[in-house]
Design an enzyme around this catalytic site. Structure first.
Site, PDB file in Angstrom:
ATOM      1  CB  ILE A 133     -29.669  24.767 -31.295  1.00 50.80           C
ATOM      2  CG1 ILE A 133     -28.659  25.847 -30.963  1.00 50.80           C
ATOM      3  CG2 ILE A 133     -29.257  24.191 -32.525  1.00 50.80           C
ATOM      4  CD1 ILE A 133     -27.141  25.372 -30.696  1.00 50.80           C
ATOM      5  CG  HIS A 185     -25.456  35.590 -35.714  1.00 50.09           C
ATOM      6  ND1 HIS A 185     -25.639  34.857 -34.519  1.00 50.09           N
ATOM      7  CD2 HIS A 185     -24.132  35.768 -35.952  1.00 50.09           C
ATOM      8  CE1 HIS A 185     -24.592  34.742 -33.978  1.00 50.09           C
ATOM      9  NE2 HIS A 185     -23.523  35.512 -34.622  1.00 50.09           N
TER      10      HIS A 185
HETATM   11  C1  GRF Z   1     -30.460  40.640 -30.775  1.00 54.09           C
HETATM   12  O1  GRF Z   1     -29.088  41.169 -30.752  1.00 54.09           O
HETATM   13  C2  GRF Z   1     -30.194  39.357 -31.965  1.00 54.09           C
HETATM   14  O2  GRF Z   1     -29.451  39.772 -32.967  1.00 54.09           O
HETATM   15  C3  GRF Z   1     -29.815  38.345 -30.822  1.00 54.09           C
HETATM   16  O3  GRF Z   1     -30.453  38.361 -29.691  1.00 54.09           O
HETATM   17  C4  GRF Z   1     -31.000  39.730 -29.584  1.00 54.09           C
HETATM   18  C5  GRF Z   1     -32.231  39.892 -29.587  1.00 54.09           C
HETATM   19  O4  GRF Z   1     -32.712  41.052 -29.234  1.00 54.09           O
HETATM   20  N1  GRF Z   1     -30.000  37.036 -31.584  1.00 54.09           N
HETATM   21  P1  GRF Z   1     -34.642  40.979 -29.045  1.00 54.09           P
HETATM   22  O5  GRF Z   1     -35.185  40.072 -28.415  1.00 54.09           O
HETATM   23  O6  GRF Z   1     -34.758  41.224 -30.538  1.00 54.09           O
HETATM   24  O7  GRF Z   1     -34.631  42.679 -28.380  1.00 54.09           O
END
Ligand code: GRF
Length: 210
Positions: free
Chosen positions: A92, A109
């Site tokens: 955060i 997200h």
């Molecule tokens: C994704 O699902 C993103 O939305 C979430 O964490 C995951 C990250 O995956 N915040 P990556 O590291 O991009 O493979």
């Protein structure tokens, strides 16, 4: 060439989809650095192999959130970004950090915001009996998982779904919408006004609905 810095914490598959789309589609922008808060983030290896500068700002080495945010900002600023992209960045960020990059920092997200900010979004969507869920790319504001929405991907929740199967189908569309949002930004096609984002070429700001 506009300059993009991507922040990750792990796998980095969204980062990878942005790097690859940027090259394949010859955006007027390039990813100049990938920064992780975890030294073991797998995405760092991919970025280094592509010849992209990498850096680690380890949150565990800082006594306070402010100290971490300050070093992260110094690291990010050293690459002079026009855009900061949070791609699976799991810390955060404080309000000062967010304000520093206001209007030029995106996040993805894995839910249809404003539903389900925070963690375990897929489990919560299943438990709530949602029939659709998805992912949202938005400009970052100090409030967690909040801010002007650039594009959303909509995914049906199937009766047979568990957290993992749902996450997998949502992730496949994350890899569609995040590069698209960054391309729009690179091409100057995003207008941010009074908390709303318009796509100036009239392209649909939703994917996964026919
Ligand atoms: C994704 O699902 C993103 O939305 C979430 O964490 C995951 C990250 O995956 N915040 P990556 O590291 O991009 O493979």
């Amino acid at each position: 060439m506009k300059r993009i810095v991507i922040l990750i914490s792990g796998r980095g598959s969204n980062m990878r989809s942005i790097v690859e789309a940027g090259v394949a589609e010859q955006w007027p922008a390039r990813v100049v650095a990938v920064v992780s808060n975890r030294p073991d983030a797998a995405g760092l290896t991919y970025a280094a192999e592509r010849g992209i500068a990498t850096a680690v700002v380890d949150h565990r080495a800082h006594a306070s959130r402010q100290a971490f945010d300050a070093e992260l900002a110094a690291c990010v600023d050293s690459h002079a970004p026009d855009l900061v992209v949070l791609a699976g960045f799991m810390r955060i960020l404080g309000a000062d950090f967010v304000r520093r990059y206001e209007g030029r920092m995106l996040n993805i997200h894995p839910s249809l915001l404003p539903s389900f900010p925070g963690l375990q979004t897929h489990r919560r969507a299943i438990e709530a009996g949602c029939k659709v869920t998805g992912a949202t790319v938005h400009f970052v504001t100090p409030e967690l998982d909040h801010g002007p929405i650039v594009i959303q991907a909509v995914v049906p929740v199937l009766q047979s779904d568990d957290e993992d199967t749902l996450a997998e189908r949502v992730l496949a569309l994350e890899h569609v919408v995040y590069p698209r949002a960054v391309r729009w930004w690179a091409q100057g096609l995003l207008q941010l006004e009074r908390g709303l984002v318009r796509q100036l070429a009239g392209e649909p700001q939703v994917v996964g609905l026919s």
